[in-house]
Design a protein around this motif. Sequence first.
Motif, PDB file in Angstrom:
ATOM      1  N   GLN A  30       0.832  -1.203   0.000  1.00 19.94           N
ATOM      2  CA  GLN A  30       0.000   0.000   0.000  1.00 19.94           C
ATOM      3  C   GLN A  30       0.868   1.255   0.000  1.00 19.94           C
ATOM      4  OE1 GLN A  30      -3.336   0.126  -0.373  1.00 19.94           O
ATOM      5  NE2 GLN A  30      -3.030   2.328  -0.556  1.00 19.94           N
ATOM      6  N   HIS A  31       1.921   1.234   0.802  1.00 20.95           N
ATOM      7  CA  HIS A  31       2.835   2.380   0.868  1.00 20.95           C
ATOM      8  C   HIS A  31       3.515   2.596  -0.489  1.00 20.95           C
ATOM      9  CE1 HIS A  31       5.615   5.277   2.582  1.00 20.95           C
ATOM     10  NE2 HIS A  31       6.625   4.575   2.089  1.00 20.95           N
ATOM     11  N   GLU A  33       2.441   1.689  -3.433  1.00 24.52           N
ATOM     12  CA  GLU A  33       1.443   2.171  -4.394  1.00 24.52           C
ATOM     13  C   GLU A  33       1.161   3.654  -4.180  1.00 24.52           C
ATOM     14  OE1 GLU A  33      -3.160   1.265  -5.706  1.00 24.52           O
ATOM     15  OE2 GLU A  33      -2.057  -0.274  -4.592  1.00 24.52           O
ATOM     16  N   THR A  34       1.042   4.061  -2.937  1.00 27.05           N
ATOM     17  CA  THR A  34       0.794   5.471  -2.628  1.00 27.05           C
ATOM     18  C   THR A  34       1.950   6.349  -3.100  1.00 27.05           C
ATOM     19  OG1 THR A  34      -0.552   4.869  -0.714  1.00 27.05           O
ATOM     20  CG2 THR A  34       0.348   7.107  -0.748  1.00 27.05           C
ATOM     21  N   ARG A  37       1.876   6.608  -6.869  1.00 27.88           N
ATOM     22  CA  ARG A  37       0.749   7.443  -7.283  1.00 27.88           C
ATOM     23  C   ARG A  37       1.075   8.921  -7.038  1.00 27.88           C
ATOM     24  NH1 ARG A  37      -3.666   5.468  -8.626  1.00 27.88           N
ATOM     25  NH2 ARG A  37      -3.520   3.604  -7.349  1.00 27.88           N
ATOM     26  N   ASN A  38       1.683   9.219  -5.895  1.00 32.79           N
ATOM     27  CA  ASN A  38       2.074  10.600  -5.588  1.00 32.79           C
ATOM     28  C   ASN A  38       3.139  11.104  -6.555  1.00 32.79           C
ATOM     29  OD1 ASN A  38       0.300  10.691  -3.449  1.00 32.79           O
ATOM     30  ND2 ASN A  38       1.859  10.324  -1.888  1.00 32.79           N
TER      31      ASN A  38
END
Length: 116
Positions: A30-31, A33-34, A37-38
């Motif tokens: 999740q980290h 992916e975040t 994305r950022n």
Amino acid sequence: MSFLSVLPGVVGAAGSRTAMTAGDWSGWAQHSETMLRNAGGGCRSGKLSSAFDSYLAQLRPCLQNQAVRASALGGNAASAASAVDQADGDSSGVLGGQVGNLVSQASVLARQINFG
């Protein structure tokens, strides 16, 4: 002659600890992916932002699979350790019975023969 030497307790505990890392792997995915994305969202170039999105779409299943794989690996190791432990118990009972039968026949097999 080759054989498999396993300490079921150690392997089972290691399998359980490995399975427990699934949550950590999920958090890492999740980290990651975040962060991607950022990074894509912060690009001034639409092409570069699109490239990040495309890369993330390809990478997302792999990232999410790590937690599943860690859980499966740990579960399989713990199951294998349990199977080995059970097999040790089963074989011990069978072999113990066979040794007992041989011991009871030892006097018959070792008796002296009288030729007289």
